[in-house]
Design a protein around this motif. Structure first.
Motif, PDB file in Angstrom:
ATOM      1  N   VAL A 218      83.218   3.439 -22.329  1.00  0.00           N
ATOM      2  CA  VAL A 218      82.531   4.589 -22.307  1.00  0.00           C
ATOM      3  C   VAL A 218      81.119   4.184 -22.799  1.00  0.00           C
ATOM      4  O   VAL A 218      79.963   4.605 -22.306  1.00  0.00           O
ATOM      5  CB  VAL A 218      83.174   5.768 -23.435  1.00  0.00           C
TER       6      VAL A 218
ATOM      7  N   VAL B 196      79.299   2.505 -20.136  1.00  0.00           N
ATOM      8  CA  VAL B 196      78.870   3.197 -19.096  1.00  0.00           C
ATOM      9  C   VAL B 196      77.877   4.236 -19.368  1.00  0.00           C
ATOM     10  O   VAL B 196      76.598   4.571 -18.720  1.00  0.00           O
ATOM     11  CB  VAL B 196      80.117   4.114 -18.440  1.00  0.00           C
ATOM     12  N   ARG B 197      77.754   4.773 -20.655  1.00  0.00           N
ATOM     13  CA  ARG B 197      76.771   5.791 -21.167  1.00  0.00           C
ATOM     14  C   ARG B 197      75.227   5.021 -21.167  1.00  0.00           C
ATOM     15  O   ARG B 197      74.338   5.480 -20.799  1.00  0.00           O
ATOM     16  CB  ARG B 197      77.044   6.140 -22.614  1.00  0.00           C
TER      17      ARG B 197
ATOM     18  N   ASP C  99      73.953   4.526 -17.793  1.00  0.00           N
ATOM     19  CA  ASP C  99      73.451   5.851 -17.226  1.00  0.00           C
ATOM     20  C   ASP C  99      71.942   5.920 -17.648  1.00  0.00           C
ATOM     21  O   ASP C  99      70.968   6.338 -17.041  1.00  0.00           O
ATOM     22  CB  ASP C  99      74.236   7.095 -17.760  1.00  0.00           C
ATOM     23  N   ARG C 100      71.747   5.612 -18.962  1.00  0.00           N
ATOM     24  CA  ARG C 100      70.303   5.936 -19.662  1.00  0.00           C
ATOM     25  C   ARG C 100      69.438   4.754 -18.880  1.00  0.00           C
ATOM     26  O   ARG C 100      68.248   5.209 -18.620  1.00  0.00           O
ATOM     27  CB  ARG C 100      70.466   5.333 -21.116  1.00  0.00           C
TER      28      ARG C 100
ATOM     29  N   ASP D  12      94.812   3.314 -18.468  1.00  0.00           N
ATOM     30  CA  ASP D  12      93.933   2.890 -19.601  1.00  0.00           C
ATOM     31  C   ASP D  12      92.652   2.472 -19.257  1.00  0.00           C
ATOM     32  O   ASP D  12      91.883   2.116 -20.402  1.00  0.00           O
ATOM     33  CB  ASP D  12      94.975   2.182 -20.492  1.00  0.00           C
ATOM     34  N   MET D  13      92.062   2.374 -18.151  1.00  0.00           N
ATOM     35  CA  MET D  13      90.713   1.741 -18.078  1.00  0.00           C
ATOM     36  C   MET D  13      90.189   2.580 -16.708  1.00  0.00           C
ATOM     37  O   MET D  13      90.857   2.802 -15.794  1.00  0.00           O
ATOM     38  CB  MET D  13      90.730   0.445 -17.715  1.00  0.00           C
ATOM     39  N   MET D  14      88.850   2.991 -16.967  1.00  0.00           N
ATOM     40  CA  MET D  14      88.324   3.771 -15.779  1.00  0.00           C
ATOM     41  C   MET D  14      88.168   2.799 -14.541  1.00  0.00           C
ATOM     42  O   MET D  14      87.886   1.680 -14.698  1.00  0.00           O
ATOM     43  CB  MET D  14      86.943   4.296 -16.146  1.00  0.00           C
ATOM     44  N   ASN D  15      88.405   3.291 -13.457  1.00  0.00           N
ATOM     45  CA  ASN D  15      88.778   2.446 -12.238  1.00  0.00           C
ATOM     46  C   ASN D  15      87.189   2.621 -11.316  1.00  0.00           C
ATOM     47  O   ASN D  15      86.349   3.258 -12.068  1.00  0.00           O
ATOM     48  CB  ASN D  15      89.720   2.963 -11.414  1.00  0.00           C
TER      49      ASN D  15
ATOM     50  N   ASP E  96      86.056   6.305 -10.636  1.00  0.00           N
ATOM     51  CA  ASP E  96      85.822   7.001 -11.563  1.00  0.00           C
ATOM     52  C   ASP E  96      84.146   6.533 -12.305  1.00  0.00           C
ATOM     53  O   ASP E  96      83.513   7.460 -12.517  1.00  0.00           O
ATOM     54  CB  ASP E  96      86.684   6.675 -13.015  1.00  0.00           C
TER      55      ASP E  96
ATOM     56  N   ASP F 101      81.519   7.644  -9.968  1.00  0.00           N
ATOM     57  CA  ASP F 101      81.619   9.041  -9.733  1.00  0.00           C
ATOM     58  C   ASP F 101      80.691   9.502 -10.906  1.00  0.00           C
ATOM     59  O   ASP F 101      79.705  10.410 -10.786  1.00  0.00           O
ATOM     60  CB  ASP F 101      82.859   9.703  -9.962  1.00  0.00           C
ATOM     61  N   ILE F 102      80.875   8.889 -12.011  1.00  0.00           N
ATOM     62  CA  ILE F 102      79.904   9.180 -13.295  1.00  0.00           C
ATOM     63  C   ILE F 102      78.488   8.759 -13.120  1.00  0.00           C
ATOM     64  O   ILE F 102      77.546   9.521 -13.390  1.00  0.00           O
ATOM     65  CB  ILE F 102      80.618   8.625 -14.660  1.00  0.00           C
ATOM     66  N   LEU F 103      78.250   7.568 -12.910  1.00  0.00           N
ATOM     67  CA  LEU F 103      77.006   7.170 -12.678  1.00  0.00           C
ATOM     68  C   LEU F 103      76.119   7.367 -11.257  1.00  0.00           C
ATOM     69  O   LEU F 103      74.989   7.656 -11.284  1.00  0.00           O
ATOM     70  CB  LEU F 103      77.122   5.477 -12.784  1.00  0.00           C
TER      71      LEU F 103
ATOM     72  N   SER G 285      94.496   7.526 -20.984  1.00  0.00           N
ATOM     73  CA  SER G 285      93.017   7.523 -21.619  1.00  0.00           C
ATOM     74  C   SER G 285      91.880   7.475 -20.966  1.00  0.00           C
ATOM     75  O   SER G 285      90.824   7.794 -21.277  1.00  0.00           O
ATOM     76  CB  SER G 285      93.391   6.238 -22.736  1.00  0.00           C
ATOM     77  N   LYS G 286      92.031   6.958 -19.685  1.00  0.00           N
ATOM     78  CA  LYS G 286      90.729   6.790 -18.868  1.00  0.00           C
ATOM     79  C   LYS G 286      90.226   8.027 -18.372  1.00  0.00           C
ATOM     80  O   LYS G 286      89.153   8.417 -18.229  1.00  0.00           O
ATOM     81  CB  LYS G 286      91.271   6.133 -17.573  1.00  0.00           C
TER      82      LYS G 286
ATOM     83  N   LYS H 149      86.586   9.711 -19.296  1.00  0.00           N
ATOM     84  CA  LYS H 149      85.852  10.144 -18.279  1.00  0.00           C
ATOM     85  C   LYS H 149      85.457  11.475 -18.276  1.00  0.00           C
ATOM     86  O   LYS H 149      84.042  11.928 -18.418  1.00  0.00           O
ATOM     87  CB  LYS H 149      86.592  10.308 -16.733  1.00  0.00           C
TER      88      LYS H 149
ATOM     89  N   LEU I  95      82.512  11.202 -21.063  1.00  0.00           N
ATOM     90  CA  LEU I  95      81.133  10.741 -20.628  1.00  0.00           C
ATOM     91  C   LEU I  95      80.721  11.647 -19.920  1.00  0.00           C
ATOM     92  O   LEU I  95      79.330  11.957 -20.212  1.00  0.00           O
ATOM     93  CB  LEU I  95      81.750   9.578 -20.067  1.00  0.00           C
TER      94      LEU I  95
END
Lengths: 269, 96
Positions: A146, A149-150, A153-154, A183-186, A189, A192-194, B15-16, B20, B23
């Motif tokens: 997190v 990734v945050r 994004d900035r 347990d980890m963003m793939n 993910d 998709d967020i960025l 947890s992922k 997400k 975030l």
């Protein structure tokens, strides 16, 4: 005319320097003329990661201030034809150079090299502004967590407001075992967020630390998955289309077994 | 109702997925704050549209991004605007 690529992340410790060193080395292995420019003034590290720390005489600030000529400050890496390092100054701070001076420096380097890779400092202050000043394109390195990734994004927002509109993403330190557990963003993910294009994915690999212990970029290791990932990224930077490594079968015990039985030289598609 | 949420939270237990969702929410705020002009621009456009229908008190017009709790530690973002109306325009008459 060379291309100036800034490698940046916002958050510290996600692997900008390792990424810069390895992409640069991989580009040199592709017979490109490459200079690695360490813009992290006061906290230089690209020299130690590359194993070139004992060869520094002049640095970036010396060049900018006219203490030496550009040619005198460029350290030639004897192991790789066409690879050079322009080290950062260690005893100065980020305000020792200005964005205009960096632009001028990049213009000068463009004449001599195919790729100018700039290792940006962490943060969004003066050092970051200097690092991006002369760049044509930007690569954003993040880890699938997190905080990284945050910050990425900035950085993407700040790059856009400095006319670096289409940065590409490297997801570093991916751990397939954790991804499988959920347990980890793939990769999906994270993208998709960025919302930016993917340049490559680098798996978490112990060999990264071993090779920086030795001052030898991991791309030199043919058996390293991370090394392979960096070689692919270098090719993509050159405009080639290279599929992502299939990490599904690489990072697990079963995967290793399967790989062992199917022969180590099987070509990865 | 609680069970209903539990049912869903079980699905989202990884947890992922939590990472997400958190975030996404935090980035809505981060992105809006990158440019101080962002909310001013939104405000300007809202005034333009609303003024077609009613006369509003622009000086007391407030707009902000905020988090709204939707029960059970579930948050979403909302754009909250407070737009004092001075007078309605008589548009309905013409359409009637």
């Amino acid at each position: 005319m060379g291309e100036v690529v800034v490698i940046t992340s916002g958050k510290g410790g996600v692997g900008k320097t390792t990424t810069t060193a390895n992409i640069g080395t991989a580009l040199a292995l592709e017979e490109k003329k490459v200079v690695l420019l360490d813009a992290d003034i006061g906290l230089r590290n690209l020299d130690v990661v590359m194993g070139l720390e004992n060869r520094i005489v002049y640095d970036l600030v010396d060049v900018v201030e006219g203490t030496c000529r550009l040619k005198q400050a460029l350290i030639r890496d004897k192991r790789f034809k066409g690879l050079f390092l322009l080290p950062a100054a260690q005893t100065r701070d980020k305000n020792a150079v200005t964005p205009a001076q960096m632009q001028k420096l990049c213009e000068d380097l463009r004449e001599q090299f195919d790729f100018i890779l700039i290792d940006s400092p962490a943060g969004i202050e003066q050092g970051f502004k200097n690092a991006i000043a002369g760049a044509d394109r930007a690569v954003v390195v993040t880890a699938p967590e997190v905080s990284a990734v945050r910050d990425a994004d900035r950085i993407i927002g700040l790059l856009a407001s400095n006319e670096l509109l289409n940065p590409q993403l490297i997801v570093n330190r991916l751990r397939m075992d954790m991804v499988k557990r959920g347990d980890m963003m793939n990769i999906e993910d994270t993208i998709d967020i960025l919302g930016i294009d993917l340049l490559g994915v680098v798996p978490d690999d112990e060999k990264i630390i071993v090779s920086s212990n030795r001052g030898e970029p991991v791309v030199m290791e043919s058996s390293s998955l991370a090394g392979q990932a960096y070689r692919n990224i270098a090719k993509r930077l050159m405009g080639e289309e290279v599929p992502l490594i299939d990490m599904e079968n690489e990072d697990t015990f079963i995967g290793r077994l399967r790989k062992f039985f199917s022969g180590r030289n099987k070509k990865k598609e | 109702m609680l069970d209903f949420f539990k049912f869903f939270s079980k699905e989202d237990n990884k947890s992922k997925d939590v990472a997400k969702e958190r975030l996404k929410l935090v980035l809505i705020h981060d992105r809006a704050n990158v440019s101080p002009k962002f909310l001013e621009m939104v405000k300007g456009d809202i005034i333009k549209v609303i003024s077609n229908y009613m006369e509003i008190d622009e000086s007391s017009f407030t707009i902000k991004l905020s988090r709204i709790e939707q029960g059970d530690d579930n948050y979403s973002s909302a754009l909250v605007a407070n737009i004092p109306i001075k007078r309605m325009k008589n548009i309905g008459k013409n359409n009637g």
